[in-house]
Scaffold this active site. Sequence first.
Site, short mmCIF file in Angstrom:
data_model
loop_
_atom_site.label_atom_id
_atom_site.label_comp_id
_atom_site.label_asym_id
_atom_site.label_seq_id
_atom_site.Cartn_x
_atom_site.Cartn_y
_atom_site.Cartn_z
N SER A 136 84.40 27.08 105.64
CA SER A 136 85.65 26.36 105.42
C SER A 136 85.36 25.07 104.66
CB SER A 136 86.32 26.03 106.75
OG SER A 136 87.39 25.12 106.55
N LYS A 160 95.11 31.07 115.32
CA LYS A 160 93.95 30.24 115.60
C LYS A 160 93.60 30.21 117.09
CE LYS A 160 94.55 27.01 111.73
NZ LYS A 160 93.18 27.11 111.19
N LYS A 189 80.82 34.49 107.49
CA LYS A 189 81.82 34.31 106.44
C LYS A 189 81.33 33.26 105.46
CE LYS A 189 86.82 33.97 105.78
NZ LYS A 189 88.13 33.94 106.46
N PHE A 222 90.37 23.00 111.11
CA PHE A 222 90.04 23.61 112.41
C PHE A 222 90.85 23.00 113.56
CE2 PHE A 222 85.41 25.07 111.29
CZ PHE A 222 85.93 26.03 110.44
N ASN A 269 95.36 25.14 102.09
CA ASN A 269 95.34 24.53 103.42
C ASN A 269 94.17 23.57 103.53
OD1 ASN A 269 93.31 25.24 105.80
ND2 ASN A 269 93.30 26.97 104.35
N ASN A 298 87.13 22.44 104.77
CA ASN A 298 87.91 21.35 105.38
C ASN A 298 87.21 20.68 106.56
OD1 ASN A 298 90.13 21.89 103.60
ND2 ASN A 298 90.59 23.68 104.86
N THR A 299 85.97 21.07 106.86
CA THR A 299 85.18 20.41 107.90
C THR A 299 83.93 19.84 107.25
OG1 THR A 299 85.97 21.81 109.71
CG2 THR A 299 83.85 20.73 110.02
N ASN A 347 85.70 33.12 101.89
CA ASN A 347 86.63 32.13 102.40
C ASN A 347 87.45 31.55 101.24
OD1 ASN A 347 87.82 30.15 104.18
ND2 ASN A 347 85.93 30.14 105.38
N PHE A 354 95.33 32.71 110.93
CA PHE A 354 96.74 32.91 111.27
C PHE A 354 96.96 32.70 112.77
CE2 PHE A 354 100.61 35.19 112.27
CZ PHE A 354 101.45 34.79 111.23
#
Length: 357
Positions: free
Chosen positions: A181, A64, A216, A113, A109, A183-184, A245, A62
């Site tokens: 995550s 970042k 995490k 990052f 989302n 997304n990386t 996550n 939220f």
Amino acid sequence: MIDLGKLATPLLHRFDPETAHELAINSMALGLGGSAPKDVPALATRAFGLRFPNPIGLAAGFDKNARAVRPLAKLGFGHVEAGTVTPRPQPGNPQPRLFRLPEDGAIINRMGFNGCGIDRFCRNLARLHRPMPNGRTRGATVPLGANIGINKIGAAPLRDYPELVSRVSPYVDYVTMNLSSPNTPGLRDLQSAQMLTDLLAAINTRNPDRLPLLVKLAPDMDDSSYEPILEAAIAGGAQGLILTNTTIARPAGLHSSYATETGGLSGRPLAPRSREVLKVVSRLNKGRIALISCGGIETGDDILDRICTGADMVQIYSSFVLQGPGILARLKTELLEAMRRKGFETISDAHSSSRPI
């Protein structure tokens, strides 16, 4: 003071999600957030050597860039986790990359990052420690964590994670390593016992004050994968795990037209898997390190259930975004009512009930 939650949340949801998010952060950074009353002692808890006024934290993602840490703390969170921050600034993935699924109580989302990088992140945190005219410092008022990750290009995890821990340690109360995550590219490959062992060993050389370190994890691993990771975390000196996550899975029954968007799914559809991972890890953990449960928490009963399942605390994200800051007062009221129904006087009583005798 303007109550941002009551007045602005419906208006913000008229904007696309990323614009609304930026408006919310900017407003809070300008001091336009609300201020919650002091928590009752029954909600206080302790974990990894810190005292928390209540067990409800704000998950990373939220804030970042650590721009609104103090206003967020004043809303009534028991702790605030800023980030994920990377060594260098990066724009993240192409837009659109953030999607509300209100009919499912969820968010997807694929931000990637996006952020200002560690230099500006630390400058923002340093402002919290500037002395005021009365000689005191502003502080974050509740424990503050920094969530750290790697850049998409040019990453060297064994170099980057220790450097990030060293950089944020003067300003925060704990650090979370984000290895999960979706997304990386390549990030989730770091979720192996051997890699975690190597990362923690490298971090320990840059963390002489032993700032509490959390890890995490993703919900998308086989149940059998969590035990070696847990044991590596404990052996390497980590003091907690955050479970979990976002997920790349798409549970059956999603109604939103955005359900097929790629990225990490958070919120209500994640709740069953998040709780199951907590149950698995708690049974293996036996109270040795702290566990923070994250994923699909929307009610006080949800919070008490996670604590009775083995969590020390919880974190919320999607429910906060979708419902606004007013959710915090409701969650605390519901949590106290749920505790009374179960005969628990304090959060510690509830947590103790989850441990084998």
